[in-house]
Design an enzyme around this catalytic site. Structure first.
Site, PDB file in Angstrom:
ATOM      1  CB  CYS A 119      -0.946   0.012   1.205  1.00  0.00           C
ATOM      2  SG  CYS A 119      -0.075   0.110   2.779  1.00  0.00           S
ATOM      3  CB  CYS A 122       4.154   0.257   2.578  1.00  0.00           C
ATOM      4  SG  CYS A 122       2.855  -0.936   2.961  1.00  0.00           S
ATOM      5  CG  ASP A 497     -22.966  16.326 -16.863  1.00  0.00           C
ATOM      6  OD1 ASP A 497     -24.053  16.904 -16.747  1.00  0.00           O
ATOM      7  OD2 ASP A 497     -21.872  16.904 -16.829  1.00  0.00           O
TER       8      ASP A 497
END
Length: 805
Positions: A119, A122, A497
């Protein structure tokens, strides 16, 4: 008499300037100039601190009067001042060389690969944990390329101590050289040695008359080599009270040995270990395709500082630093163009196939390739926070998440493996009770363990998801996990959109109509832009931008007065000029001429906004503006409909006429106009209720509620957008809608591949299990088909790396 011989590089010169501090005897002075990088080879990694150490070491030497550093043409030059009556030029050079050597040998700059970082946090843990150790001057960790860079004092801390500190923090520095090669290839090596031992034992027993004990020794060696990792994994699973495929294989191999079928058991462990090694190498190909993204960004950047060009590691580039990017080079950092213009290939980050023109104020991204123009770029993000680094982190995190199919498979295997063990046990016990020989029942039970082993079932989904997310990232699509990749494959409806998604999101001048007809268009546009240049309204800025694009000079406007929401008036060359809406003029009792009124009605019917320009006592014409449709929007919509989507709708806050015009231009069969944000949310909820799997495509910020409530929220144009990268399920890194059909197509290909893999795995398990129980297939055939099906599903999943729409 003064000596002023100077040495630089390989020759002597007289350019060394006097030290700004006073010398002991300025009348009698020797000056020596040396390239600092020739004294300290690591200087590119340590500019300031190492130069300060060099200066301090030499200034503390009794034979040197003074030493200082000066920068010249991007190089650091050391200037030595000494007394030539006491020190020769060669002695001064040796003094400097010894000082540099001592600094290089004591103060080290090294890079270590680190295993175990799963991660982005880390990297921070390692940086803080290593940086606090005495003797470490600096520590920086790149999560993207899994590297630790340290500067340390070798008198205070050693290399092994740094490695041990990394280990104590829960990570590991893998061995280098031959040890690293073994670490990366030992599974395959052990497997091949197992196969060799098996082959020697079988040939010796069958053809060369080996004693039974010798052949058995080779078989046992094959067991040990082939079953080493299987046994370790099984022991770990037993401690955690889990049942896994490794347990089935180990039990089958030990069972074969128990009845003297050593060759079959050794063959099982050899092929199982070989299959594992080959599967791992195949999956590593997908992982490498992600790590390759990190290699796109250069490790060094050329900075402009105080008029000098200095090469620095990208980890030391600060926000606000000016980076020089030459033609053909990759951008080392995210930043904004300060000077220059060039076409930039952004495909590594955004997936755009065509280079994008960049000029003053435009954003650029690390990993992109510069075209033919040199650019000065002001850094806007640190290297570890660049768009490319964040994409890599998110892709790696996405690959760690399990897709719904994978979660279902793991829940299934939690009871499946114990069930297979019980069935195998019943086959061993029950048939002998009705007269079937025990040896026959035992062999069938061991064959069932191999046949029913769900290796292919376990790897079929993750291999496809791994390859799919990797291919998406290379194509400029960030998918936040297997769940969203599978949902893209199941997509039944989509909502778009309008502003910024189907349209460019920026007003553009579309028509310049003069009055009387035939007058000079450029003159009218220049006049209006001169007045509008004093306004910050989007309409005004669009008019000014159009004049700039035509290269028009703007007249000076004075006495400027803006009327909010209506228009603006000013004086140009002594003549009053008004630029504004028809309602503004009518409010003042001024009626535009009929020809302009007719033109205005036509333009407004086409969804455009028109402003009138009046000069003095008469109207000079009108200018029409519109938020233009993206040129690729119509084809993208057609591609999606061609993929079988049942419903595509545009959601717009604009009026009915404008929305209808945009829908017609894009080929959309359905649209809804005049919607507030809560109305868009309601529309999405209705679509989800009707079609189950629905995507909402927006800009990632204004449509957050709708994006969050859709099955798949897709943000487009997300390169550099923190909000979109963090909140969207899927982020299209470019503003080009043609990437969307690619993403949906890849999702469908991934889902199809997962289904194929599940069909192959389940089919082989059922067929082999039935054949083993009935005695139609021996353990050798079961092993071959089992391992073959496992490799097949892995390779089938990895085909997605080459997916093309």
């Amino acid at each position: 008499m003064s000596t002023s011989l100077n040495y630089s590089g390989g020759g002597w010169n007289t350019s060394c300037m006097a030290n700004p501090t006073s010398l002991n005897n300025p009348a009698v002075e020797g000056k020596l100039q040396l390239d600092a990088s020739s004294l300290i080879p690591e200087l590119s990694q340590c500019q300031g601190p190492c130069l300060e150490r060099l200066e301090a070491a030499l200034n503390g030497n009794g034979k040197v009067q003074s030493a200082h550093i000066k920068h010249e043409q991007g190089s650091a030059l050391l200037c030595l001042h000494y007394d030539p009556a006491q020190v020769s030029v060669e002695q001064a050079r040796r003094i400097a060389a010894r000082a540099g050597s001592k600094i290089s040998s004591r103060y080290r700059h090294e890079v270590y690969p680190v295993d175990g970082m799963d991660c982005s946090d880390c990297a921070l843990v390692l940086e803080h944990g290593i940086g606090r150790v005495e003797g470490i001057f600096s520590a920086s960790v790149s999560y993207a390329d899994q590297m630790l860079r340290v500067e340390y004092d070798s008198r205070q801390i050693s290399r092994p101590a740094i490695r041990q500190r990394v280990k104590n923090l829960g990570y590991r520095v893998p061995p280098s050289g031959i040890l690293r090669w073994y670490n990366e290839n030992h599974m395959l090596l052990l497997s091949l040695l197992s196969g060799l031992a098996l082959l020697i034992g079988w040939l010796g027993e069958t053809f060369f008359g080996f004693p039974n004990g010798l052949s058995l020794g080779f078989y046992l060696a094959a067991y040990l080599l082939g079953g080493w990792h299987t046994a370790i994994h099984t022991a770990r699973d037993i401690r955690q009270r889990r049942f896994d495929v490794d347990m089935l294989m180990l039990v089958a191999a030990l069972g074969a040995a128990a009845i003297g079928e050593y060759p079959e058991g050794a063959l099982l462990l050899f092929l199982f270990s070989l299959g594992h090694a080959l599967e791992e190498r195949a999956l590593e190909r997908a992982r490498r395709s992600i790590r390759a993204l990190g290699d796109l960004a250069p490790r060094y950047a050329m900075l402009r500082r105080d008029g000098l060009e200095i090469l620095q590691p990208v980890d030391r580039v600060a926000i606000g630093d000016i980076v020089l990017v030459r033609p053909g080079e990759r951008f080392p950092v995210d930043g904004r163009v300060l000077s220059g213009s060039s076409a930039v290939d952004q495909s590594p980050v955004t997936g755009e196939s065509v280079p994008v023109d960049k000029t003053l104020g435009d954003d650029v991204y690390a990993g992109s390739v510069n075209g033919e123009g040199a650019l000065d770029v002001q850094t806007t993000r640190l290297a570890r926070d660049s768009t490319l680094s964040r994409v890599m982190r998110m892709v790696e995190q996405a690959q760690a998440q399990q897709s719904p199919t994978q979660q279902l498979t793991e829940r299934f295997m939690a009871w499946y493996v114990p069930a297979v063990l019980l069935i195998a046990l019943s086959i061993i016990v029950i048939p002998p009770l009705i007269g079937v020989p025990f040896a026959t029942s035992f062999i069938r039970a061991m064959t069932l363990l191999v046949a029913a082993s769900p290796c292919a079932l376990a790897l079929g989904t993750p291999s496809a998801v791994l390859a799919g997310t990797a291919r998406a990232a290379r194509g400029g699509v960030l998918v936040k996990g297997g769940l969203h990749l599978e949902n893209l494959g199941r997509l039944q409806a989509a909502a778009f959109d309008k502003t910024g998604t189907l349209t460019s999101g920026q007003l553009t001048v579309t028509d310049v109509i003069t009055h009387p007809a035939g007058s000079d268009d450029d003159e009218l546009l220049s006049l209006a832009a001169g007045v509008e240049s004093r306004s910050v309204h989007p309409l005004a800025q669009a008019v000014v931008r159009a004049a700039d694009e035509r290269g028009l000079s703007l007249p000076a406007a004075v006495d400027v007065q803006a009327v909010s929401g209506r228009g603006i008036r000013a004086t140009v060359a002594g003549i009053p000029v008004w630029v504004g809406s028809r309602g503004w003029f009518e409010q003042q009792g001024i009626e535009p001429p009929q020809p302009l009124m007719e033109e205005m009605e036509k333009l407004e019917a086409a969804g455009k906004t028109a402003v009138l320009v009046r000069k003095g006592d008469s109207f000079a014409g009108l200018i029409a503006l519109a938020d233009i449709v993206r040129p690729e929007a119509r084809q993208a919509i057609a591609d999606l409909l061609g993929m079988g989507l049942q419903k595509i709708v545009m959601l717009s806050g604009d009026n009915e006429r404008t929305a209808a015009h945009i829908a017609a231009q894009t080929g959309l069969p359905d649209y809804r106009a005049g919607l507030l944000p809560e109305d868009k949310l309601t529309a999405i909820q209705e679509l989800v209720e009707q079609y189950q799997v629905v995507a909402m495509v927006g800009d990632g910020v204004n449509d957050a509620p709708a994006l969050a409530n859709a099955t798949v929220g897709i943000a487009m144009g997300s390169a550099g957008s923190d909000a979109a990268l963090e909140t969207a399920d899927v982020a299209l890194m470019s503003s080009n809608l043609e990437v969307l059909p690619f993403a949906v197509g890849l999702g469908r290909a991934t889902l199809s591949t997962i289904r194929q893999n599940l069909a192959i795995a389940i089919g082989v398990i059922l067929a082999l299990s039935a054949a083993s129980v009935l005695g139609w297939a021996g353990i050798g055939l079961a092993i071959l088909l089992h391992e073959g099906s496992t490799l097949l599903v892995v390779l089938n999943g990895l085909r997605l790396l080459g997916y093309r729409q």
